[in-house]
Motif scaffolding. Sequence first.
Motif, PDB file in Angstrom:
ATOM      1  N   SER A 191      -9.913 -13.978  23.800  1.00  0.00           N
ATOM      2  CA  SER A 191      -9.488 -13.387  25.065  1.00  0.00           C
ATOM      3  C   SER A 191      -9.951 -14.236  26.252  1.00  0.00           C
ATOM      4  O   SER A 191     -11.032 -14.816  26.212  1.00  0.00           O
ATOM      5  CB  SER A 191     -10.050 -11.974  25.207  1.00  0.00           C
ATOM      6  OG  SER A 191      -9.558 -11.175  24.173  1.00  0.00           O
TER       7      SER A 191
ATOM      8  N   ASN B 224      -3.781 -13.721  26.051  1.00  0.00           N
ATOM      9  CA  ASN B 224      -3.960 -14.794  25.070  1.00  0.00           C
ATOM     10  C   ASN B 224      -2.908 -14.637  23.979  1.00  0.00           C
ATOM     11  O   ASN B 224      -2.360 -13.552  23.797  1.00  0.00           O
ATOM     12  CB  ASN B 224      -5.359 -14.720  24.437  1.00  0.00           C
ATOM     13  CG  ASN B 224      -5.649 -13.353  23.856  1.00  0.00           C
ATOM     14  OD1 ASN B 224      -6.033 -12.427  24.585  1.00  0.00           O
ATOM     15  ND2 ASN B 224      -5.433 -13.203  22.565  1.00  0.00           N
TER      16      ASN B 224
ATOM     17  N   LYS C 277       3.009 -13.389  23.813  1.00  0.00           N
ATOM     18  CA  LYS C 277       1.755 -13.322  23.056  1.00  0.00           C
ATOM     19  C   LYS C 277       1.950 -13.533  21.559  1.00  0.00           C
ATOM     20  O   LYS C 277       0.983 -13.647  20.822  1.00  0.00           O
ATOM     21  CB  LYS C 277       1.102 -11.939  23.252  1.00  0.00           C
ATOM     22  CG  LYS C 277       0.274 -11.803  24.509  1.00  0.00           C
ATOM     23  CD  LYS C 277      -0.388 -10.440  24.576  1.00  0.00           C
ATOM     24  CE  LYS C 277      -1.379 -10.154  23.474  1.00  0.00           C
ATOM     25  NZ  LYS C 277      -2.737 -10.676  23.675  1.00  0.00           N
TER      26      LYS C 277
ATOM     27  N   SER D 262      -4.620  -8.353  26.582  1.00  0.00           N
ATOM     28  CA  SER D 262      -5.314  -9.571  26.993  1.00  0.00           C
ATOM     29  C   SER D 262      -4.346 -10.750  27.046  1.00  0.00           C
ATOM     30  O   SER D 262      -3.420 -10.843  26.234  1.00  0.00           O
ATOM     31  CB  SER D 262      -6.460  -9.865  26.029  1.00  0.00           C
ATOM     32  OG  SER D 262      -5.978  -9.850  24.709  1.00  0.00           O
TER      33      SER D 262
ATOM     34  N   HIS E 170      -9.265 -11.485  14.398  1.00  0.00           N
ATOM     35  CA  HIS E 170      -8.951 -11.182  15.789  1.00  0.00           C
ATOM     36  C   HIS E 170      -9.965 -11.919  16.643  1.00  0.00           C
ATOM     37  O   HIS E 170     -11.036 -12.247  16.179  1.00  0.00           O
ATOM     38  CB  HIS E 170      -9.089  -9.673  15.975  1.00  0.00           C
ATOM     39  CG  HIS E 170      -8.115  -9.131  16.954  1.00  0.00           C
ATOM     40  ND1 HIS E 170      -6.787  -9.028  16.680  1.00  0.00           N
ATOM     41  CD2 HIS E 170      -8.276  -8.659  18.208  1.00  0.00           C
ATOM     42  CE1 HIS E 170      -6.176  -8.512  17.726  1.00  0.00           C
ATOM     43  NE2 HIS E 170      -7.058  -8.277  18.674  1.00  0.00           N
TER      44      HIS E 170
HETATM   45 MG    MG Z   1      -6.297  -8.617  22.931  1.00  0.00          MG
END
Ligand code: MG
Length: 309
Positions: A144, A138, A48, A136, A221
């Motif tokens: 996400s 991603n 990630k 998540s 984010h």
């Molecule tokens: Mg996340």
Amino acid sequence: MKIHKYSIKKSINFLKKNECIGMPTETVYGLAANAYSDKATLKIFKLKKRPKNNPLIVHYYDLDTLKKDCHLNKYFNKLFKKFCPGPITFILKLKKDSHISKNVTNNKNTVAVRFPKHPIARLLLRKINFPLAAPSANISSSISPVTKSDVEDEFGNKIKYILNGGRSVIGLESTIVDVSNKPKIIRLGGLDLKNINKVLKLNLKYKFKNKIKFPGQTKLHYSPGVPIKLNVKIPKKKSAYLLINKKKINDKNYFYLSRKRNLTEAGKNLYKTLRNIKKRKFKLIEVEKIPNVGIGQTINDRLKRASTK
Ligand code: MG
Ligand code: AMP
């Protein structure tokens, strides 16, 4: 959705070999690995590109499995009874003899835990004897994923397997409540804050600009990498316009989160729509005013974070 026994078996084999897999949940797809394994959880951070000091949420099947790792309390019990399995995450105190990897908690004595409702996630969790750390699926700070193909978009063939569970029905991350001390809301999410307050008989609020403790709470984010402007009445010609009410004009640049002001539906469609818009290379996203109530609060929170440059 029917699930082939073979896919569960395959998932278990990868997890047992300390690999990460894509896992469907009702909130968003997770990148799952054995939460008891240092090796497996380290892979999550690497894949990630997630800062090591951003702790992970651990997914459990039931209370019996949770009790081995955490100290429970009255606030947890009340909320668990009402909302689990479901889109709520709890911060709890870790037991001294817990097996949770230090990577998961960033060496803290608290841990974030959740009980996903998705039947396939539950089936998987029931069949293994360790909980799953699963943020998540991603790359850090990107959008996400809510389908298997979104996870493929993010990681290509870098992950060994993705368990297909159809489209995530909630489409937004879980609501996080810290019950390791006096209850506190850490993140808005798929469970309306109002429901939590009703059960706890409290009036907990969430402040957008609270002190950031973990990188997961930073501003940039859930981002499509395109500037986002909120509360726009009349959009510019070339921008993508996100709406929650049906408009008379039929513009190809209009993207409906809902056509009837249904905020739950809008929440479900948010990430899929942002991902679509990103693929179509718009330079600006403008958003119709979204009422700041219920799930609307979560949608606005995500859009605000995604729009902060
Ligand atoms: Mg996340
Ligand atoms: P996610 O990125 O969806 O996996 O959610 C992770 C978020 O959960 C973090 O960014 C924190 O806000 C919260 N979290 C996880 N573990 C802890 C912990 N031990 N104490 C407090 N918050 C935590």
